[in-house]
Design a protein around this motif. Structure first.
Motif, PDB file in Angstrom:
ATOM      1  N   ASN A 136      -5.377   3.093   4.595  1.00 19.96           N
ATOM      2  CA  ASN A 136      -5.284   3.891   3.208  1.00 19.96           C
ATOM      3  C   ASN A 136      -3.919   4.866   3.221  1.00 19.96           C
ATOM      4  O   ASN A 136      -3.328   4.730   2.326  1.00 19.96           O
ATOM      5  CB  ASN A 136      -6.345   4.787   3.049  1.00 19.96           C
ATOM      6  N   LEU A 137      -3.674   5.273   4.540  1.00 14.54           N
ATOM      7  CA  LEU A 137      -2.367   6.085   4.538  1.00 14.54           C
ATOM      8  C   LEU A 137      -1.203   5.178   4.673  1.00 14.54           C
ATOM      9  O   LEU A 137      -0.223   5.493   3.964  1.00 14.54           O
ATOM     10  CB  LEU A 137      -2.413   6.991   5.816  1.00 14.54           C
ATOM     11  N   LEU A 138      -1.225   3.923   5.035  1.00 13.52           N
ATOM     12  CA  LEU A 138       0.038   3.050   5.101  1.00 13.52           C
ATOM     13  C   LEU A 138      -0.044   2.764   3.590  1.00 13.52           C
ATOM     14  O   LEU A 138       1.082   2.461   2.985  1.00 13.52           O
ATOM     15  CB  LEU A 138      -0.328   2.019   5.795  1.00 13.52           C
ATOM     16  N   SER A 139      -0.991   2.440   2.922  1.00 11.21           N
ATOM     17  CA  SER A 139      -1.167   1.988   1.445  1.00 11.21           C
ATOM     18  C   SER A 139      -0.345   3.098   0.398  1.00 11.21           C
ATOM     19  O   SER A 139       0.318   2.748  -0.454  1.00 11.21           O
ATOM     20  CB  SER A 139      -2.509   1.650   1.032  1.00 11.21           C
ATOM     21  N   ASN A 140      -0.865   4.319   0.598  1.00  9.58           N
ATOM     22  CA  ASN A 140      -0.104   5.430  -0.057  1.00  9.58           C
ATOM     23  C   ASN A 140       1.376   5.521   0.196  1.00  9.58           C
ATOM     24  O   ASN A 140       2.177   5.897  -0.661  1.00  9.58           O
ATOM     25  CB  ASN A 140      -0.799   6.688   0.298  1.00  9.58           C
ATOM     26  N   ALA A 141       1.676   5.318   1.479  1.00 12.29           N
ATOM     27  CA  ALA A 141       3.043   5.487   1.931  1.00 12.29           C
ATOM     28  C   ALA A 141       3.797   4.227   1.378  1.00 12.29           C
ATOM     29  O   ALA A 141       4.912   4.502   0.663  1.00 12.29           O
ATOM     30  CB  ALA A 141       3.361   5.409   3.582  1.00 12.29           C
ATOM     31  N   TYR A 142       3.208   3.212   1.427  1.00 12.22           N
ATOM     32  CA  TYR A 142       4.014   1.852   0.786  1.00 12.22           C
ATOM     33  C   TYR A 142       4.086   2.035  -0.976  1.00 12.22           C
ATOM     34  O   TYR A 142       5.227   1.793  -1.565  1.00 12.22           O
ATOM     35  CB  TYR A 142       3.031   0.742   1.218  1.00 12.22           C
ATOM     36  N   LYS A 143       2.850   2.670  -1.380  1.00  9.46           N
ATOM     37  CA  LYS A 143       3.242   2.948  -2.984  1.00  9.46           C
ATOM     38  C   LYS A 143       4.333   3.578  -3.387  1.00  9.46           C
ATOM     39  O   LYS A 143       4.951   3.269  -4.480  1.00  9.46           O
ATOM     40  CB  LYS A 143       1.782   3.366  -3.298  1.00  9.46           C
ATOM     41  N   PHE A 144       4.473   4.712  -2.704  1.00  7.79           N
ATOM     42  CA  PHE A 144       5.672   5.561  -2.857  1.00  7.79           C
ATOM     43  C   PHE A 144       7.154   5.222  -2.484  1.00  7.79           C
ATOM     44  O   PHE A 144       8.063   6.028  -2.469  1.00  7.79           O
ATOM     45  CB  PHE A 144       5.375   6.976  -2.706  1.00  7.79           C
ATOM     46  N   THR A 145       7.182   4.393  -1.540  1.00 11.08           N
ATOM     47  CA  THR A 145       8.521   3.924  -0.876  1.00 11.08           C
ATOM     48  C   THR A 145       9.144   2.702  -1.139  1.00 11.08           C
ATOM     49  O   THR A 145       8.434   1.559  -1.113  1.00 11.08           O
ATOM     50  CB  THR A 145       8.321   3.876   0.650  1.00 11.08           C
ATOM     51  N   MET A 146       9.944   2.829  -2.141  1.00 12.69           N
ATOM     52  CA  MET A 146      10.706   1.806  -2.849  1.00 12.69           C
ATOM     53  C   MET A 146      11.743   1.041  -1.736  1.00 12.69           C
ATOM     54  O   MET A 146      11.862  -0.355  -1.909  1.00 12.69           O
ATOM     55  CB  MET A 146      11.309   2.223  -4.000  1.00 12.69           C
ATOM     56  N   GLU A 147      12.325   1.781  -0.961  1.00 16.64           N
ATOM     57  CA  GLU A 147      13.164   1.430  -0.163  1.00 16.64           C
ATOM     58  C   GLU A 147      13.216   2.262   1.338  1.00 16.64           C
ATOM     59  O   GLU A 147      12.909   3.384   0.956  1.00 16.64           O
ATOM     60  CB  GLU A 147      14.618   1.020  -0.663  1.00 16.64           C
ATOM     61  N   GLY A 148      13.629   2.013   2.196  1.00 17.80           N
ATOM     62  CA  GLY A 148      13.658   2.618   3.425  1.00 17.80           C
ATOM     63  C   GLY A 148      12.701   2.151   4.363  1.00 17.80           C
ATOM     64  O   GLY A 148      12.489   1.107   4.711  1.00 17.80           O
ATOM     65  N   SER A 149      12.011   3.070   5.212  1.00 14.73           N
ATOM     66  CA  SER A 149      11.142   2.851   6.124  1.00 14.73           C
ATOM     67  C   SER A 149       9.754   3.371   6.108  1.00 14.73           C
ATOM     68  O   SER A 149       9.695   4.453   5.279  1.00 14.73           O
ATOM     69  CB  SER A 149      11.832   3.007   7.503  1.00 14.73           C
ATOM     70  N   ILE A 150       8.739   3.148   6.620  1.00 14.45           N
ATOM     71  CA  ILE A 150       7.536   3.732   7.063  1.00 14.45           C
ATOM     72  C   ILE A 150       7.418   3.727   8.648  1.00 14.45           C
ATOM     73  O   ILE A 150       7.456   2.739   9.265  1.00 14.45           O
ATOM     74  CB  ILE A 150       6.363   3.083   6.465  1.00 14.45           C
ATOM     75  N   THR A 151       7.040   4.896   9.205  1.00 14.96           N
ATOM     76  CA  THR A 151       6.953   5.205  10.596  1.00 14.96           C
ATOM     77  C   THR A 151       5.549   5.580  10.970  1.00 14.96           C
ATOM     78  O   THR A 151       5.125   6.591  10.006  1.00 14.96           O
ATOM     79  CB  THR A 151       8.095   6.074  11.277  1.00 14.96           C
ATOM     80  N   VAL A 152       5.018   5.246  11.804  1.00 11.61           N
ATOM     81  CA  VAL A 152       3.674   5.405  12.404  1.00 11.61           C
ATOM     82  C   VAL A 152       3.918   6.274  13.629  1.00 11.61           C
ATOM     83  O   VAL A 152       4.438   5.783  14.461  1.00 11.61           O
ATOM     84  CB  VAL A 152       2.777   4.302  12.325  1.00 11.61           C
TER      85      VAL A 152
END
Length: 137
Positions: free
Chosen positions: A53-69
């Motif tokens: 769920n936290l990854l889904s929320n990050a992805y929903k609002f990240t159009m470009e760039g990165s997601i770091t865990v």
């Protein structure tokens, strides 16, 4: 069911599953900064839901760039805690919306995002799962 599990493994397999289900090709390579290798008591299914769920929320609002865990341990007053966090380069959350973020049925409508779907239940549900583990979010 609470059992001792390799939390790093649970997080990594959930991240991999997320990446297979969602097209993340427009993002920079997903980064993992994880230094926790010990096994800890968790409900594996709950942790998978929290991570997904936290990854889904990050992805929903990240159009470009990165997601770091991030996954590590922290010791406060001789008590060891697991710290899991997701950081993204997305549109962010207005300061005024922060107090409402974990309210059930509350939806953040500002900002650039991939979709408008959602009922406002996800983050409040995740907060409940984290609290069942004795944690905070």
């Amino acid at each position: 069911t609470m059992a001792k599990a390799g939390i790093k493994y649970v997080v990594n397999t959930t991240e991999d599953k997320f990446s297979q289900e969602v097209d993340v090709s427009n993002l920079d390579e997903q980064q993992r900064e994880q230094v926790l290798s010990e096994r800890v008591f968790v409900d594996r299914e709950m942790w998978e839901k929290i991570v997904f769920n936290l990854l889904s929320n990050a992805y929903k609002f990240t159009m470009e760039g990165s997601i770091t865990v991030y996954l590590h341990k922290e010791v406060i007053d001789k008590t060891t805690y697991v710290v899991f966090s997701v950081k993204d380069t997305g549109s962010g959350i207005d300061k005024d919306d922060l107090p409402k973020l974990f309210n059930r049925f509350e939806r953040i409508t500002k900002g650039n995002r991939r979709s408008v779907e959602g009922s406002g239940i996800g983050l409040s549900f995740i907060k409940e799962l984290v609290q069942l583990h004795g944690g905070t979010i």
